[in-house]
Scaffold this motif. Structure first.
Motif, PDB file in Angstrom:
ATOM      1  N   PRO A   1       4.097  66.557  -6.047  1.00 11.83           N
ATOM      2  CA  PRO A   1       3.797  65.892  -4.781  1.00 11.83           C
ATOM      3  C   PRO A   1       3.566  64.399  -4.976  1.00 11.83           C
ATOM      4  CG  PRO A   1       2.564  67.935  -4.946  1.00 11.83           C
ATOM      5  CD  PRO A   1       3.198  67.705  -6.283  1.00 11.83           C
ATOM      6  N   GLY A   2       4.377  63.575  -4.342  1.00  8.26           N
ATOM      7  CA  GLY A   2       4.202  62.136  -4.415  1.00  8.26           C
ATOM      8  C   GLY A   2       4.562  61.516  -5.743  1.00  8.26           C
ATOM      9  N   ALA A   3       5.351  62.200  -6.573  1.00  7.50           N
ATOM     10  CA  ALA A   3       5.625  61.656  -7.902  1.00  7.50           C
ATOM     11  C   ALA A   3       6.854  62.317  -8.524  1.00  7.50           C
ATOM     12  CB  ALA A   3       4.425  61.856  -8.827  1.00  7.50           C
TER      13      ALA A   3
ATOM     14  N   SER B   1      11.152  45.369 -10.497  1.00 10.42           N
ATOM     15  CA  SER B   1       9.979  45.531  -9.642  1.00 10.42           C
ATOM     16  C   SER B   1      10.108  46.867  -8.924  1.00 10.42           C
ATOM     17  CB  SER B   1       9.889  44.402  -8.606  1.00 10.42           C
ATOM     18  OG  SER B   1       9.798  43.144  -9.218  1.00 10.42           O
ATOM     19  N   ASN B   2       9.197  47.782  -9.200  1.00  7.11           N
ATOM     20  CA  ASN B   2       9.199  49.067  -8.493  1.00  7.11           C
ATOM     21  C   ASN B   2       8.403  48.899  -7.209  1.00  7.11           C
ATOM     22  OD1 ASN B   2      10.620  50.191 -10.586  1.00  7.11           O
ATOM     23  ND2 ASN B   2       8.839  51.071 -11.585  1.00  7.11           N
ATOM     24  N   VAL B   3       9.090  48.495  -6.132  1.00  2.00           N
ATOM     25  CA  VAL B   3       8.353  48.128  -4.923  1.00  2.00           C
ATOM     26  C   VAL B   3       7.739  49.329  -4.221  1.00  2.00           C
ATOM     27  CG1 VAL B   3       9.708  46.047  -4.575  1.00  2.00           C
ATOM     28  CG2 VAL B   3      10.461  48.188  -3.543  1.00  2.00           C
ATOM     29  N   ASP B   4       8.201  50.542  -4.543  1.00  2.00           N
ATOM     30  CA  ASP B   4       7.675  51.738  -3.872  1.00  2.00           C
ATOM     31  C   ASP B   4       6.851  52.631  -4.779  1.00  2.00           C
ATOM     32  OD1 ASP B   4       8.718  51.275  -1.312  1.00  2.00           O
ATOM     33  OD2 ASP B   4      10.669  52.060  -1.893  1.00  2.00           O
ATOM     34  N   SER B   5       6.629  52.238  -6.027  1.00  3.17           N
ATOM     35  CA  SER B   5       5.926  53.159  -6.915  1.00  3.17           C
ATOM     36  C   SER B   5       5.191  52.421  -8.023  1.00  3.17           C
ATOM     37  CB  SER B   5       6.908  54.170  -7.528  1.00  3.17           C
ATOM     38  OG  SER B   5       7.875  53.505  -8.310  1.00  3.17           O
ATOM     39  N   ASP B   6       4.137  53.065  -8.496  1.00  4.24           N
ATOM     40  CA  ASP B   6       3.477  52.655  -9.736  1.00  4.24           C
ATOM     41  C   ASP B   6       4.099  53.441 -10.880  1.00  4.24           C
ATOM     42  OD1 ASP B   6       1.855  51.119  -8.154  1.00  4.24           O
ATOM     43  OD2 ASP B   6      -0.033  52.019  -8.806  1.00  4.24           O
ATOM     44  N   GLU B   7       4.258  52.791 -12.026  1.00  2.00           N
ATOM     45  CA  GLU B   7       4.933  53.406 -13.177  1.00  2.00           C
ATOM     46  C   GLU B   7       3.954  53.558 -14.338  1.00  2.00           C
ATOM     47  OE1 GLU B   7       8.803  51.716 -14.919  1.00  2.00           O
ATOM     48  OE2 GLU B   7       7.295  51.355 -16.488  1.00  2.00           O
TER      49      GLU B   7
ATOM     50  N   PRO C   1       2.043  48.455 -12.035  1.00  2.00           N
ATOM     51  CA  PRO C   1       1.888  48.782 -10.614  1.00  2.00           C
ATOM     52  C   PRO C   1       2.985  48.164  -9.762  1.00  2.00           C
ATOM     53  CG  PRO C   1       0.379  47.032 -11.224  1.00  2.00           C
ATOM     54  CD  PRO C   1       1.056  47.464 -12.501  1.00  2.00           C
ATOM     55  N   ALA C   2       3.187  48.749  -8.577  1.00  2.00           N
ATOM     56  CA  ALA C   2       4.101  48.161  -7.603  1.00  2.00           C
ATOM     57  C   ALA C   2       3.656  46.732  -7.306  1.00  2.00           C
ATOM     58  CB  ALA C   2       4.097  48.992  -6.327  1.00  2.00           C
TER      59      ALA C   2
ATOM     60  N   MET D   1       7.237  59.674 -18.590  1.00  2.00           N
ATOM     61  CA  MET D   1       7.050  58.667 -17.542  1.00  2.00           C
ATOM     62  C   MET D   1       6.671  59.361 -16.245  1.00  2.00           C
ATOM     63  SD  MET D   1       9.457  55.572 -16.116  1.00  2.00           S
ATOM     64  CE  MET D   1      10.380  56.521 -14.902  1.00  2.00           C
ATOM     65  N   LEU D   2       5.734  58.764 -15.534  1.00  2.00           N
ATOM     66  CA  LEU D   2       5.305  59.256 -14.229  1.00  2.00           C
ATOM     67  C   LEU D   2       5.399  58.105 -13.246  1.00  2.00           C
ATOM     68  CD1 LEU D   2       3.799  61.584 -12.587  1.00  2.00           C
ATOM     69  CD2 LEU D   2       1.718  60.312 -13.136  1.00  2.00           C
ATOM     70  N   ASP D   3       6.206  58.265 -12.194  1.00  2.00           N
ATOM     71  CA  ASP D   3       6.268  57.301 -11.101  1.00  2.00           C
ATOM     72  C   ASP D   3       5.597  57.922  -9.886  1.00  2.00           C
ATOM     73  OD1 ASP D   3       7.574  55.381 -12.526  1.00  2.00           O
ATOM     74  OD2 ASP D   3       9.478  55.521 -11.469  1.00  2.00           O
ATOM     75  N   THR D   4       4.595  57.232  -9.355  1.00  2.00           N
ATOM     76  CA  THR D   4       3.884  57.732  -8.181  1.00  2.00           C
ATOM     77  C   THR D   4       4.241  56.865  -6.980  1.00  2.00           C
ATOM     78  OG1 THR D   4       1.918  56.342  -8.507  1.00  2.00           O
ATOM     79  CG2 THR D   4       1.984  58.463  -9.657  1.00  2.00           C
ATOM     80  N   PHE D   5       4.283  57.474  -5.803  1.00  2.00           N
ATOM     81  CA  PHE D   5       4.691  56.750  -4.610  1.00  2.00           C
ATOM     82  C   PHE D   5       3.515  56.308  -3.748  1.00  2.00           C
ATOM     83  CE2 PHE D   5       8.311  59.330  -5.969  1.00  2.00           C
ATOM     84  CZ  PHE D   5       9.196  58.292  -6.228  1.00  2.00           C
ATOM     85  N   ARG D   6       2.330  56.435  -4.279  1.00  2.00           N
ATOM     86  CA  ARG D   6       1.147  55.794  -3.719  1.00  2.00           C
ATOM     87  C   ARG D   6       0.431  55.073  -4.855  1.00  2.00           C
ATOM     88  NH1 ARG D   6      -1.619  59.514   0.981  1.00  2.00           N
ATOM     89  NH2 ARG D   6      -0.245  61.320   0.796  1.00  2.00           N
TER      90      ARG D   6
END
Length: 391
Positions: free
Chosen positions: A276-278, A302-308, A334-335, A361-366
């Protein structure tokens, strides 16, 4: 999981009489998702799984977070969090979290309590060491590089094996939804497709049932409102058979087959699971870009929609050369923060034939918020590691 499994003794028809040698009934437990409208497993207990002796509020790992302000990239040196006599559940050190996920780290040497997470799924990534994973579904041997997916409410415990500490990064889901393979890898009926970087043969589920005797057995229970110790009259590990599509399993990072190209491939080709969200990815040794003018080391982005978040398991981390990365390091970009290869890494990568790294690697969308464990192991100089020394 969408793959049907069966282990042990089960009757020909579900929800029908299934009797023990003494004539008494085995006791069904349906562990299902989506309000009886999604995957489930049907377990058969020797004893009724419901009788309780007592329930008490108890203390578990505590979480408090702060915003990443001012906005900074982080290098977390998780080995600084290693503690003697920790177990894989109560010894977890909180690192980062948001509304969808919590991420923690633990270096365990002791057996954990019997534990059930009633909040959501867990994905436990093993950096080093080995463990015996015991649950109501049976026994699963766990090794370094495993992504262990534990569905919500599975009663289980961790028993480290050998002399090497059992070091893990733990991803806990908090919002609705579950951890599973990416849908784009699957057919409409759930089979892995030919372009998927792994398949059903790479998944390991329990192959040995576990029947334990005992009474007044404590189970550590995590809920959205806190922690409880639930004492059951009968031992929860008394299942003589189960079937269904909702069960714990493991897939190893070294069974992930990389997708490569003539020029640098973006991170989605490395995805192994989603949550969920990642998205959860696996970076493995692979052939590098083979265009004659390729730049194998990652370009600035730049990951404008996610933290990496990247958790370095083992190997040589080419793009972070000179930045102090080592096994167990975590970078968080971070984004809104532009990041890429460290100074000199692009030039040094020209002509390289392959990588030699393993990392999650984990990309989160919040946005991710920082917890006490992150503050305790942060490299205070990392944000300036791209800046030439003369500046």
């Amino acid at each position: 999981m969408s793959y049907y499994k069966s282990l042990g003794l089960i009757p020909p028809k579900r929800h029908t009489q299934f009797r023990q040698h003494d004539g008494s009934l085995y006791h069904e437990e349906l562990m299902g998702l989506g309000g009886f409208a999604d995957d489930s497993a049907l377990l058969y207990h020797i004893n009724a799984p419901m009788p309780l002796r007592r329930v008490e509020a108890t203390k578990g790992p505590e979480w408090s977070t702060r915003p990443n302000q001012p906005l900074m990239p982080y290098h977390l040196q998780t080995s600084l969090l290693d503690a003697p006599d920790a177990d894989a559940v109560t010894g977890r050190r909180p690192l980062v979290a948001n509304e969808d996920l919590r991420i923690s780290y633990v270096s365990a040497t002791q057996e954990s309590p019997i534990y059930r997470n009633a909040v959501g799924d867990e994905c436990v990534f093993v950096q080093s060491g080995e463990a015996r994973f015991e649950s109501v579904f049976g026994v699963l041997d766990i090794r370094a590089g495993d992504y262990v997916v534990i569905p919500a409410a599975v009663t289980h415990r961790w028993i480290p094996k050998g002399d090497t500490p059992f070091k893990t990064l733990v991803i806990e889901t908090l919002s609705s939804g579950h951890v599973h393979p990416p849908e784009r890898y699957l057919s409409p009926r759930g089979q892995f497709l030919e372009h998927a970087p792994y398949c059903e043969r790479d998944l390991r589920s329990p192959t040995e049932l576990l029947v334990c005797e005992g009474t007044d057995v404590d189970v550590l229970l995590q809920t959205r409102d806190g922690w409880s110790t639930v004492t059951y009259v009968n031992h929860p590990f008394d299942v003589i058979g189960w079937d269904g599509s909702n069960y714990p399993y493991a897939v190893n990072i070294k069974d992930f087959e990389p997708i490569t190209g003539r020029i640098h491939q973006p991170p989605p080709v490395h995805q192994i699971l989603e949550a969920p969200g990642a998205v959860i990815c696996a970076f493995v040794p692979r052939k590098l870009d083979y265009h004659p003018l390729s730049l194998p080391s990652p370009y600035a982005h730049s990951n404008v929609d996610s933290d990496e978040l990247l958790f370095y398991m083992e190997g040589d981390f080419m793009s972070r050369s000179g930045a102090g990365m080592k096994e167990g390091s975590i970078t968080m970009h971070p984004a809104g923060f532009i990041h890429g290869s460290h100074p000199g890494a692009l030039e040094r990568s020209i002509g390289a034939q392959q990588t030699a790294e393993y990392a999650l690697m984990l990309d989160t969308f919040r946005p991710l918020y920082l917890a006490e464990g992150a503050d305790a192991c942060a490299d205070q100089d990392y944000a300036w590691s791209w800046t030439p020394k003369s500046d």
